[in-house]
Design an enzyme around this catalytic site. Structure first.
Site, PDB file in Angstrom:
ATOM      1  CG  HIS A  39      16.579 -19.456 -80.807  1.00 42.54           C
ATOM      2  ND1 HIS A  39      15.838 -18.324 -80.555  1.00 42.54           N
ATOM      3  CD2 HIS A  39      17.563 -19.487 -79.888  1.00 42.54           C
ATOM      4  CE1 HIS A  39      16.358 -17.673 -79.526  1.00 42.54           C
ATOM      5  NE2 HIS A  39      17.410 -18.356 -79.096  1.00 42.54           N
ATOM      6  CD  GLN A  71      12.491 -16.163 -76.606  1.00 39.23           C
ATOM      7  OE1 GLN A  71      11.584 -16.255 -75.772  1.00 39.23           O
ATOM      8  NE2 GLN A  71      12.315 -16.411 -77.882  1.00 39.23           N
TER       9      GLN A  71
HETATM   10  P1  5GP Z   1      18.698 -16.740 -76.689  1.00 40.13           P
HETATM   11  O1  5GP Z   1      19.330 -16.060 -75.498  1.00 40.13           O
HETATM   12  O2  5GP Z   1      17.538 -15.952 -77.229  1.00 40.13           O
HETATM   13  O3  5GP Z   1      18.364 -18.168 -76.419  1.00 40.13           O
HETATM   14  O4  5GP Z   1      19.844 -16.808 -77.763  1.00 40.13           O
HETATM   15  C1  5GP Z   1      19.963 -15.980 -78.870  1.00 40.13           C
HETATM   16  C2  5GP Z   1      21.232 -16.385 -79.574  1.00 40.13           C
HETATM   17  O5  5GP Z   1      21.205 -15.812 -80.871  1.00 40.13           O
HETATM   18  C3  5GP Z   1      22.523 -15.881 -78.898  1.00 40.13           C
HETATM   19  O6  5GP Z   1      23.316 -16.996 -78.538  1.00 40.13           O
HETATM   20  C4  5GP Z   1      23.182 -15.006 -79.966  1.00 40.13           C
HETATM   21  O7  5GP Z   1      24.583 -15.188 -80.015  1.00 40.13           O
HETATM   22  C5  5GP Z   1      22.515 -15.471 -81.245  1.00 40.13           C
HETATM   23  N1  5GP Z   1      22.381 -14.446 -82.259  1.00 40.13           N
HETATM   24  C6  5GP Z   1      21.859 -13.198 -82.091  1.00 40.13           C
HETATM   25  N2  5GP Z   1      21.868 -12.526 -83.254  1.00 40.13           N
HETATM   26  C7  5GP Z   1      22.405 -13.363 -84.185  1.00 40.13           C
HETATM   27  C8  5GP Z   1      22.669 -13.238 -85.577  1.00 40.13           C
HETATM   28  O8  5GP Z   1      22.431 -12.215 -86.213  1.00 40.13           O
HETATM   29  N3  5GP Z   1      23.229 -14.309 -86.201  1.00 40.13           N
HETATM   30  C9  5GP Z   1      23.515 -15.460 -85.527  1.00 40.13           C
HETATM   31  N4  5GP Z   1      24.065 -16.453 -86.227  1.00 40.13           N
HETATM   32  N5  5GP Z   1      23.265 -15.621 -84.206  1.00 40.13           N
HETATM   33  C10 5GP Z   1      22.724 -14.586 -83.550  1.00 40.13           C
END
Ligand code: 5GP
Ligand code: ZN
Length: 136
Positions: free
Chosen positions: A99, A93
């Site tokens: 999410h 994460q």
């Molecule tokens: P995690 O690694 O926490 O599961 O994924 C976070 C995701 O959020 C990543 O795939 C990254 O590209 C996306 N993300 C991070 N900041 C933003 C943002 O400001 N807008 C959008 N649309 N996606 C974001």
């Protein structure tokens, strides 16, 4: 949560390409999309991870994930769809607002996931399952 990027998206304070929203969830395009149609389903209330979701929010999250996955299927005709949801740094994460990734997949699209099977003995499974049942 003043400095949480997904809270800012929920509040409309920073731009996002929104696909769908309802009372408890919002689905928008992942800015770092791995494949076309890569969406994130975020909780509207700030909860850090799946452990922080009550039953109603957990159900709403998966309902929205299934709904946008059906749209991705219809529009993009992927060969598969991965659902990915990370809780905690060790789990991958990077944004600490809960999410679900809805990720259309194609053969040889470069996504890698190692799954180091350990095949523990049945007794080990029984032991942890008993602890888990007691915790529910
Ligand atoms: P995690 O690694 O926490 O599961 O994924 C976070 C995701 O959020 C990543 O795939 C990254 O590209 C996306 N993300 C991070 N900041 C933003 C943002 O400001 N807008 C959008 N649309 N996606 C974001
Ligand atoms: Zn947040």
């Amino acid at each position: 949560m003043d400095n949480c990027v997904f809270c800012k998206i929920v509040r409309g304070e920073i731009p996002a390409t929104v696909v769908h929203q309802d009372e408890l969830t919002v689905a928008f395009m992942d800015i770092g999309s791995v494949n076309p149609g890569h969406m994130l389903v975020a909780a509207k209330p700030h909860v850090e991870n799946i452990q922080g979701m009550d039953d109603r929010l957990a159900a709403a999250m998966f309902r929205t994930a299934a709904r946008v996955a059906r749209a991705a299927e219809q529009v993009l005709h992927p060969q598969g769809i991965s659902i990915y949801q990370a809780n905690g740094k060790a789990a991958g994460q990077t944004v600490f607002h809960a999410h679900i990734h809805v990720l259309p997949r194609w053969e040889n699209d470069g996504m890698e996931f190692t799954w180091p099977v350990k095949n523990p003995p049945r007794e080990a499974l029984e032991k942890v399952a008993a602890q888990l049942r007691a915790a529910l």
